[in-house]
Design a protein around this motif. Structure first.
Motif, PDB file in Angstrom:
ATOM      1  N   ARG A  34       0.841  -1.202   0.000  1.00  0.00           N
ATOM      2  CA  ARG A  34       0.000   0.000   0.000  1.00  0.00           C
ATOM      3  C   ARG A  34       0.883   1.263   0.000  1.00  0.00           C
ATOM      4  O   ARG A  34       0.620   2.233  -0.740  1.00  0.00           O
ATOM      5  CB  ARG A  34      -0.888   0.014   1.260  1.00  0.00           C
ATOM      6  N   ALA A  35       1.899   1.263   0.835  1.00  0.00           N
ATOM      7  CA  ALA A  35       2.804   2.424   0.910  1.00  0.00           C
ATOM      8  C   ALA A  35       3.484   2.669  -0.427  1.00  0.00           C
ATOM      9  O   ALA A  35       3.620   3.818  -0.880  1.00  0.00           O
ATOM     10  CB  ALA A  35       3.845   2.193   2.013  1.00  0.00           C
ATOM     11  N   GLU A  40       3.542   6.099  -5.871  1.00  0.00           N
ATOM     12  CA  GLU A  40       3.458   6.087  -7.340  1.00  0.00           C
ATOM     13  C   GLU A  40       4.769   5.636  -7.968  1.00  0.00           C
ATOM     14  O   GLU A  40       5.272   6.230  -8.931  1.00  0.00           O
ATOM     15  CB  GLU A  40       3.077   7.479  -7.870  1.00  0.00           C
ATOM     16  N   ASP A  41       5.314   4.568  -7.406  1.00  0.00           N
ATOM     17  CA  ASP A  41       6.572   4.024  -7.934  1.00  0.00           C
ATOM     18  C   ASP A  41       6.242   3.094  -9.096  1.00  0.00           C
ATOM     19  O   ASP A  41       5.846   1.950  -8.908  1.00  0.00           O
ATOM     20  CB  ASP A  41       7.312   3.277  -6.822  1.00  0.00           C
ATOM     21  N   SER A  42       6.400   3.575 -10.344  1.00  0.00           N
ATOM     22  CA  SER A  42       6.007   2.792 -11.516  1.00  0.00           C
ATOM     23  C   SER A  42       6.901   1.573 -11.730  1.00  0.00           C
ATOM     24  O   SER A  42       6.472   0.572 -12.304  1.00  0.00           O
ATOM     25  CB  SER A  42       6.021   3.673 -12.767  1.00  0.00           C
ATOM     26  N   PHE A  43       8.157   1.650 -11.277  1.00  0.00           N
ATOM     27  CA  PHE A  43       9.054   0.503 -11.493  1.00  0.00           C
ATOM     28  C   PHE A  43       8.727  -0.648 -10.538  1.00  0.00           C
ATOM     29  O   PHE A  43       8.895  -1.812 -10.883  1.00  0.00           O
ATOM     30  CB  PHE A  43      10.513   0.948 -11.300  1.00  0.00           C
ATOM     31  N   ALA A  44       8.280  -0.279  -9.320  1.00  0.00           N
ATOM     32  CA  ALA A  44       7.971  -1.335  -8.340  1.00  0.00           C
ATOM     33  C   ALA A  44       6.551  -1.867  -8.511  1.00  0.00           C
ATOM     34  O   ALA A  44       6.190  -2.878  -7.901  1.00  0.00           O
ATOM     35  CB  ALA A  44       8.153  -0.794  -6.919  1.00  0.00           C
ATOM     36  N   ARG A  45       5.736  -1.185  -9.364  1.00  0.00           N
ATOM     37  CA  ARG A  45       4.318  -1.568  -9.475  1.00  0.00           C
ATOM     38  C   ARG A  45       4.156  -3.007  -9.968  1.00  0.00           C
ATOM     39  O   ARG A  45       3.307  -3.752  -9.474  1.00  0.00           O
ATOM     40  CB  ARG A  45       3.602  -0.594 -10.411  1.00  0.00           C
ATOM     41  N   HIS A  46       4.956  -3.415 -10.934  1.00  0.00           N
ATOM     42  CA  HIS A  46       4.833  -4.764 -11.491  1.00  0.00           C
ATOM     43  C   HIS A  46       5.046  -5.809 -10.400  1.00  0.00           C
ATOM     44  O   HIS A  46       4.250  -6.760 -10.241  1.00  0.00           O
ATOM     45  CB  HIS A  46       5.845  -4.937 -12.634  1.00  0.00           C
ATOM     46  N   ASN A  47       6.142  -5.664  -9.617  1.00  0.00           N
ATOM     47  CA  ASN A  47       6.426  -6.619  -8.542  1.00  0.00           C
ATOM     48  C   ASN A  47       5.345  -6.600  -7.466  1.00  0.00           C
ATOM     49  O   ASN A  47       4.940  -7.640  -6.928  1.00  0.00           O
ATOM     50  CB  ASN A  47       7.781  -6.314  -7.900  1.00  0.00           C
ATOM     51  N   ASN A  48       4.861  -5.395  -7.154  1.00  0.00           N
ATOM     52  CA  ASN A  48       3.838  -5.279  -6.114  1.00  0.00           C
ATOM     53  C   ASN A  48       2.537  -5.981  -6.510  1.00  0.00           C
ATOM     54  O   ASN A  48       1.900  -6.649  -5.696  1.00  0.00           O
ATOM     55  CB  ASN A  48       3.564  -3.806  -5.801  1.00  0.00           C
ATOM     56  N   ILE A  49       2.140  -5.799  -7.770  1.00  0.00           N
ATOM     57  CA  ILE A  49       0.900  -6.456  -8.231  1.00  0.00           C
ATOM     58  C   ILE A  49       1.080  -7.975  -8.242  1.00  0.00           C
ATOM     59  O   ILE A  49       0.175  -8.728  -7.863  1.00  0.00           O
ATOM     60  CB  ILE A  49       0.506  -5.950  -9.648  1.00  0.00           C
TER      61      ILE A  49
END
Length: 856
Positions: A34-35, A40-49
């Motif tokens: 959530r943090a 709005e970290d677009s590079f980490a979004r893939h791993n987070n999802i």
């Protein structure tokens, strides 16, 4: 600790030693995700999802990732799109408001230059599309159906299927493109196209004629699949693309149903498929089964139908229980269409009765009932009797009923009929319905040449086994009526008659009274039976004195019904010649066909409080606290009080008392008090279901309160041997003479309503509902509810049996009280299961003739 990728998270979760540790780790990781989303970290979004979807798979909340999935879908990278669409399919459904934001992304990706991106959009649409989204993107789907890429065409066809399911009105948009797809050479596209066309034909019958022109094309495709050589790309266990073959056969079945021309076109290929398909493996059996269903549904010629039934017969020899069950189930449906073809497999069907699987035994039993006719009745009844000896208790009640009904219908002679019913009573006397026992007594009464034989057989059977209740009741009745026949002529044996004394008969009957198997009903039978025996000239004075002593003992029994019978039977001994007249042999009752379920509600004899053993119509009257409402109405009419509302009626409004009903009930109770009878105090309970549907349940049936009065007419609720000396009471008009009106006829279930009125009671309509099924499939779990307008009142008795089997007729009685001159209107709700599918229907019925309630 924060895990930077999915692999590390999986390792961390697997390393947890307890569920609490795992839960804590997931909560910690969810907070970190959530943090990261907030940043709005677009590079980490893939791993987070990716991590969030794994957490979702473990059952933990992941809904806060829905918007992030939409952002991934908007990414130009294919890997992001793939994960974003996967997240949308997992975290969203068609009821989510967020779904409206997905529509634009789907539309953009359906026009993407990369076919795999288009495929992702189509796959997502096919899984989550709502009605609104289907309308918005229908044109895009239609356009993609004409794509030059087979990968896209295949997926677009499945998306069109989703559109038609959500919005059937849009089926016309895809008709032309669907026809073109049927000519495709690619198996995947063809499979999707046939699935689409099948749904269109089922959803919109108007397009059926358009696709009937495609039958020759489908036949060619099926022929090429059957005749083609080995194709490694499509081969499954030696058969070319069985999935496509099954889909084509299913569509041909829909297109050929009711159309002789289309059916004629496909006859040859169906015969070819049935002949050439290998049945040694399940793949071949699935094609053969679909072929059989197709042949049986279309307008096929008789030879092809016989071939289809022979395939089902071959399935019965298969070791796989599932295949045998399917074969028996299908034969049950077609036995009414071509009985002779099914008869050829009679032996193997009977072998299935000995199968270890209870489901197969049940289906084989149903099929065996349907196969009985005049030619094979002896063979099949013999097999069913053999099965009765070893059958589970849950089968016995239906089995005894069907055996006796078949014997009544197809018996070659009376001797065989009586022998069959006697054997049923010996083998399963605790599982015999009241109607069967009544029909057996009627048969004996109408066959004077076999009365000595029957009485002898019953005496011998009862002597060896008094544990079978129906055998005990039948023997007590017959020995009470015809004791002098066997006392004069002896026990009829195969070789020579054997002398018997009145003491031996009396010893046997009195042994029932003290038996651990005796119940309330059997003791009543025995008391009436020995009372009748005492009046016969063949009974010695010693035995008459003995009978008087037994009756005297029961005058102080704590069981009120037995005590009252004993007191009044004992009083007959002081009446001299009059006693012999009262207790002389009964005249034979009216012969009529056995209709199951009117009285016993599908219960064995001992499970209800009894019924008229001779099947008299008084039994149908609801009994309240020992007095039939029919008797109350009669007394009320004699003394000038209307009986229309006597007994219990549904209240016009909840909680409101009806002073008229109270006044009339009070009058009836006063009249009954003059005759020493206890007034009725137990009302019927009325349950009002939702939507105003009414079900009225009467108090439990009880025995007649006046045994002496019962000696002059057959007991309405106690089927003990009734010593009648007067002429038989004229029978009520049989239901067959009344007019029946069809209220419902769908899915093989037919419901008819037969109204009956009396000029003495205007405004009161008795309605008998009859339920029957056509074909070989039973309707199970049937519930029948009815509602009437507010100006009318409705009472309902329970249904005789909620499971309506082939060939049987179940019934339910209703009573409508309506203003004089008004029309009787009913709203009916019917729910049942047939062929494993639940059906619920509601119909309004107003088909009764005007003037049914009296008046001008």
């Amino acid at each position: 600790m924060v895990y930077h990728n999915l692999k590390a998270l999986i390792k961390g979760i697997r390393a947890c030693k307890t569920v609490a540790d795992e839960r804590a780790l997931i909560q910690q990781e969810s907070a970190a995700i959530r943090a990261s989303f907030r940043e709005e970290d677009s590079f980490a979004r893939h791993n987070n999802i990716a991590k969030l979807l794994y957490i979702h798979m473990l059952g933990s909340p992941a809904h806060f990732g829905q918007i992030e999935c939409l952002k991934l879908v908007a990414s130009p990278r294919f890997s992001d799109k793939r994960l974003g669409y996967l997240g949308i399919m997992l975290l969203l459904d068609e009821n989510q408001e967020v779904l409206t934001l997905v529509t634009n992304s789907l539309k953009n990706d359906m026009n993407h230059s990369n076919m795999y991106a288009v495929g992702l959009a189509l796959c997502t649409f096919a899984n989550i599309a709502s009605e609104e989204m289907s309308r918005d993107l229908a044109n895009e789907i239609e356009k993609l159906l004409g794509s030059s890429n087979t990968y896209i065409r295949k997926k677009a066809a499945l998306c069109a299927l989703r559109v038609i399911k959500k919005v059937p009105d849009l089926a016309d948009h895809f008709t032309t493109k669907a026809k073109n797809l049927l000519t495709d050479r690619n198996h995947g596209v063809l499979l999707s196209a046939i699935t689409l066309v099948t749904e269109m034909v089922q959803t919109e019958p108007s397009v059926l004629e358009e696709f009937r022109n495609a039958v020759p094309l489908l036949v060619r495709n099926l022929k090429s699949l059957v005749t083609t050589g080995y194709s490694p790309e499509h081969d499954v266990s030696g058969i070319t693309d069985p999935f496509l073959q099954v889909k084509i056969l299913r569509l041909l079945r829909l297109l050929g149903k009711g159309d002789a021309r289309a059916s004629d076109t496909m006859n040859d290929i169906l015969a070819q498929v049935a002949t050439n398909t290998d049945s040694s493996k399940n793949v071949g059996n699935s094609i053969l089964y679909e072929t059989v269903l197709c042949v049986l549904d279309i307008e096929a010629d008789s030879g092809l139908r016989v071939m289809a039934i022979n395939i089902l017969g071959k399935f019965l020899s298969n070791k796989d229980n599932n295949i045998r069950y399917v074969a028996l189930n299908t034969l049950n449906k077609v036995v009414s269409i071509d009985t002779n073809a099914v008869q050829r497999h009679r032996n193997i069907i009977l072998d299935c009765l000995r199968d270890g699987d209870i489901s197969i035994r049940r289906r084989a039993l149903e099929l065996s009932y349907a196969l009985i006719n005049e030619q094979n009745v002896r063979i099949l009844i013999r097999e069913l009797l053999a099965f009765l000896e070893v059958a589970d208790d849950e089968f016995k009640l239906g089995l005894t009923t069907q055996i006796c009904l078949a014997a009544e219908r197809f018996a070659p002679n009376k001797r065989w009929h009586i022998d069959t019913e006697l054997r049923v009573l010996r083998l399963a006397g605790n599982f015999v319905r009241e109607e069967i026992l009544s029909s057996f007594i009627r048969l004996v009464a109408h066959t004077p040449e076999l009365q000595a034989y029957t009485a002898s057989k019953l005496y011998t059977a009862l002597n060896s086994d008094i544990s079978q209740e129906s055998l005990t009741l039948a023997a007590a009745w017959v020995l009470g009526e015809y004791s002098e026949i066997i006392l004069e002529g002896g026990l009829v044996d195969e070789e020579q008659p054997k002398t018997i004394t009145d003491k031996e008969i009396l010893d046997l009957l009195l042994s029932i009274l003290d038996s651990p198997y005796a119940n309330y009903l059997s003791r009543q039978y025995v008391l009436a039976s020995i009372t009748k025996i005492s009046s016969r000239p063949t009974t010695s004075p010693n035995q008459q004195d003995r009978i008087a002593e037994v009756l005297a003992q029961y005058t102080s029994t704590p069981e009120l019904e037995l005590q009252q019978r004993a007191v009044e039977f004992a009083s007959l001994f002081n009446l001299g010649q009059l006693r012999e007249g009262v207790l002389e042999r009964m005249p034979p009752p009216e012969l009529k066909a056995t209709v199951m379920g009117v009285v016993s509600e599908n219960k064995p004899v001992g499970s209800s409080s009894g019924g008229d053993l001779l099947g008299n119509d008084e039994v149908a009257s609801p009994i309240t606290n020992g007095q039939s409402t029919g008797n109350q109405d009669l007394l009320a009419d004699i003394f000038g009080s209307s009986g229309a509302s006597s007994g219990s009626t549904s209240a016009p409004s909840a909680g409101a008392a009806n002073p008229t009903v109270k006044s009339q009930q009070s009058t009836i109770d006063d009249i009954l008090g003059l005759f020493g009878n206890t007034p009725s105090t137990t009302p019927a309970t009325t349950a009002v279901s939702p939507l105003g549907f009414t079900t009225t349940t009467f108090s439990p049936l009880s025995m007649a309160s006046n045994p002496l009065a019962a000696l002059s007419t057959p007991l309405p609720q106690s089927p003990a041997p009734a010593p009648v000396s007067t002429a038989p009471v004229p029978a009520a008009p049989m239901a067959s003479r009344l007019t029946s009106y069809t209220a419902y006829e769908k899915n093989s279930l037919k419901i008819t309503l037969t109204p009956q009125t009396s000029p003495a009671k205007p405004g009161v309509v008795m309605i008998l509902a009859r339920f029957q099924v056509s074909g070989g499939t039973p309707a199970t779990g049937l519930t029948f509810q009815a509602a009437v307008p507010k100006s009318q009142q409705l009472q309902m008795l329970p249904m005789s049996n909620p499971d309506v089997g082939p060939g049987s007729i179940e019934t339910q009685q209703m009573r409508v009280i309506a203003p004089v001159g008004s029309a009787v209107r009913l709203r009916l709700r019917i729910a049942y299961s047939i062929n494993g599918q639940a059906v619920q229907d509601q119909v309004d019925f107003s088909g009764f003739p005007p003037g049914l309630t009296g008046g001008a």
